[in-house]
Design an enzyme around this catalytic site. Structure first.
Site, mmCIF file in Angstrom:
data_model
loop_
_atom_site.group_PDB
_atom_site.id
_atom_site.type_symbol
_atom_site.label_atom_id
_atom_site.label_comp_id
_atom_site.label_asym_id
_atom_site.label_seq_id
_atom_site.Cartn_x
_atom_site.Cartn_y
_atom_site.Cartn_z
ATOM 1 N N GLU A 47 0.876 -1.168 0.000
ATOM 2 C CA GLU A 47 0.000 0.000 0.000
ATOM 3 C C GLU A 47 0.916 1.221 0.000
ATOM 4 O OE1 GLU A 47 -2.808 0.381 3.248
ATOM 5 O OE2 GLU A 47 -3.347 2.383 2.532
ATOM 6 N N ARG A 272 5.606 -12.737 9.484
ATOM 7 C CA ARG A 272 6.286 -11.511 9.104
ATOM 8 C C ARG A 272 7.632 -11.432 9.816
ATOM 9 N NH1 ARG A 272 2.741 -7.575 9.165
ATOM 10 N NH2 ARG A 272 4.115 -5.831 9.492
ATOM 11 N N LYS A 282 4.655 0.572 9.635
ATOM 12 C CA LYS A 282 4.689 1.804 8.849
ATOM 13 C C LYS A 282 4.144 2.980 9.647
ATOM 14 C CE LYS A 282 2.998 0.119 4.919
ATOM 15 N NZ LYS A 282 2.530 0.040 3.523
#
Ligand code: ATP
Ligand code: MG
Length: 574
Positions: A47, A272, A282
């Site tokens: 994104e 992850r 982020k």
């Protein structure tokens, strides 16, 4: 072949010797079974709401790496469904970072926003099938009706609207008749499902925000969950690889694809990457930037690819790291020492050695003739003789490292001290015969030494041994430089480890950055290019800063010290 890179060992990639992992095994098995007609098509779907970080590198290496390995394709797709947080700056940085890592998406640069019209048609299809409805509850009410993990939710009072009414309202949502947040389109699934994602999730919301690609064309936007799976489907993705948080979303993605009867990629979740002493969220990285805890997304202390690139990391080191950490189904924490180890391993082979003095102290060789200059031969890289040698000027006045001298040496200190000898790298043995102090401050201004002309490195008489060899530069020839020393950005292994009510920002390391402005480097570095990497002998690996360095003002970043704590960890495990 579309993806170059990491993978096949052609450019030194480590894949051949790497252990396999469960996703690679699944893909190999699928090919064997002839699934998807033997096709492998993956994608990396960021994104564009921030810069990529080392965690994304894991996903990039995995997706592009698998495609490369199995002769498939990997798309770069921007999942740009949230215009209020997204920006072209992020799109551009993401492309730069993926390319820098060594991967190529060919002409397959896609955007979820390219599919807005098709997604809208998918929504109409679901409304027509009685599987979606327009809901007038606001966000708080939707949350209230949703229930909890232990209690089922309640049906929305608008759930029973007719297909005609839903079609009409949804078209008017698109036409801009309703205020932001006043209506949503929701899937009609099951408010009592034990999986909260299936409790009539929102598919569309009304939002007046200018999109970085579609401008003001739309005032309704699909949610990530409605866009993601369908985008994968539209692109013919075979293996939708994502992180574990999406495991609970898989039944929803499956539901959409099944109801729409369109191509159904196989979703596979993996753990992850988490790294010690840093954050890989982020949202938090954005906070560090916005609140100026760091100089920007590319601050060399940031775990962003832009940051670690500026710090001096190589794509090769990052790819080796991603291969080494493997791919698993269970979350874990990777020691940042392992990342540093991968950089040392790479630079040890490639980085030229040079001499630099970070905190200089002047040394005068009393018995060395004034005006005499010797050009001494220095090895560029003992690991790679093909890198040759260079000349290093030697003269009467030198600089050495303050740390390499002690007026009162503790036991076991074998470097320079009054009356003692030390070897100067590539040069002579010198002996300290005097310490000159600044009369006002009492600090050491310079050291007086003699040199033993019989002890030139490499000459036949140079057999005399001393216990230590130190680095130096010639005062008249050395270049001034600024050297920036970086340490971990956080003092805690887990920056989120805070007392009740505490804030992760309190764990920021106040000493993570130090700038040394009177360092000296050997003249060989005069023509170094920005971004070039070197080993400063005995000190570590450094690179010429890509932003602030200029020929008049050299600025070096310390990429990593020479101390390899990971090698020690590995040894102790044996
Ligand atoms: P956000 O909360 O903004 O969604 P994100 O880190 O998931 O943050 P994306 O842009 O959605 O960011 O990530 C793109 C891809 O990278 C996703 O497929 C995601 O699963 C993967 N990814 C993100 N963080 C990591 C990580 N730490 N380790 C491995 N893969 C990651
Ligand atoms: Mg995400």
């Amino acid at each position: 072949m579309d993806t170059k890179a990491a993978g096949n060992g052609s450019n030194g990639g480590p894949v051949e010797s790497a252990p396999s992992h469960f996703i690679r095994n699944i893909v190999a098995e699928d090919i064997k079974q002839g699934k998807n007609h033997g096709r492998v098509h993956t994608r990396f779907p960021p994104e564009p709401n921030g810069y990529l970080h080392i965690g994304h590198a894991k996903s990039i290496c995995l997706n592009f790496g698998l495609a490369d390995e199995f002769g498939g394709k990997c798309n770069l797709r921007f999942d740009d469904t949230n215009p209020s947080k997204e920006d072209v700056e992020y799109v551009d940085s993401i492309k730069e970072d993926v390319r820098w890592l060594g991967f190529d998406w060919g002409n397959r640069e896609f955007y979820a926003s390219d599919y807005f019209e098709r997604l809208y048609q998918f929504a109409i299809q679901l409304i027509n099938a009685g599987k979606a409805f327009v809901c007038d509850l606001n966000a708080d009410q939707i949350r209230e009706y949703r229930g909890t993990l232990t209690e089922p939710g309640k049906n929305s009072p608008y759930r029973g609207r007719s297909v005609e009414e839903n079609l009409d309202l949804f078209q008017r949502m698109r036409a801009g008749e309703f205020a932001d947040g006043s209506r949503t389109l929701r899937a009609k699934i099951d408010m009592a499902s034990p999986n909260i994602n299936l409790r009539d999730p929102v598919m569309y919301r009304v939002l007046r925000a200018t999109h970085h690609r579609t401008g003001d064309q739309w005032c309704i936007y699909p949610t990530y969950d409605f866009a993601h799976g369908q985008s994968d489907s539209i692109e013919g993705i075979t293996h939708s690889i994502c992180t574990l948080e999406f495991e609970d979303h898989r039944p929803l993605y499956d539901w959409y694809l099944d109801q729409l009867s369109i191509h159904h990629p196989q979703q596979i979740e993996f753990a992850r990457l988490n790294l010690t002493y840093t954050v890989l969220s982020k949202r938090k990285l954005l906070q560090l930037v916005q609140q100026k805890y760091v100089s920007g997304w590319d601050d060399p202390r940031m775990p962003t690819l832009a940051g670690i690139r500026r710090r001096g990391y190589t794509p090769e080191a990052i790819r080796a790291f991603c291969e080494r950490i493997g791919v698993a189904k269970r979350n874990s924490n990777v020691d940042i020492a392992m990342l540093e180890h991968c950089l040392r391993e790479d630079l040890n082979k490639r980085a030229p050695r040079v001499m630099a003095v970070l905190r200089p102290i002047k040394v005068v060789l009393e018995n060395y003739p004034e005006g005499q200059i010797e050009e001494l031969e220095a090895v560029n890289n003992p690991e790679d003789p093909s890198m040759g040698t260079r000349k290093v000027p030697f003269s009467r006045v030198l600089y050495i490292e303050q740390d390499d001298f002690r007026e009162e040496p503790p036991k076991g200190f074998f470097r320079l001290s009054p009356g003692k000898e030390v070897r100067l790298r590539y040069a002579y043995i010198v002996k300290c015969i005097g310490v000159v102090k600044d009369p006002s401050t009492g600090t050491i201004a310079e050291l007086h030494c003699t040199y033993d002309s019989e002890t030139k490195s490499g000459s036949s008489q140079s057999r005399r041994k001393v216990k230590a060899t130190i680095h130096w530069v010639s005062a008249d020839h050395a270049l001034e430089a600024e050297v920036r020393l970086y340490d971990q950005l956080f003092t805690k292994e887990d920056p989120d480890d805070v007392p009740e009510g505490g804030d992760w920002l309190a764990n920021i390391n106040p000493k993570s950055f130090e700038s040394l402005t009177s360092s000296r480097v050997e003249p060989y570095l005069a023509n170094a290019k920005r971004g070039a990497r070197f080993q400063f002998e005995r000190l570590g690996y450094f690179c010429l800063d890509s932003e602030d360095s200029s020929p008049d003002k050299l600025v070096f970043n310390r990429s990593v010290t020479l101390r390899d704590s990971w090698a020690k960890v590995e040894k102790s495990r044996k």
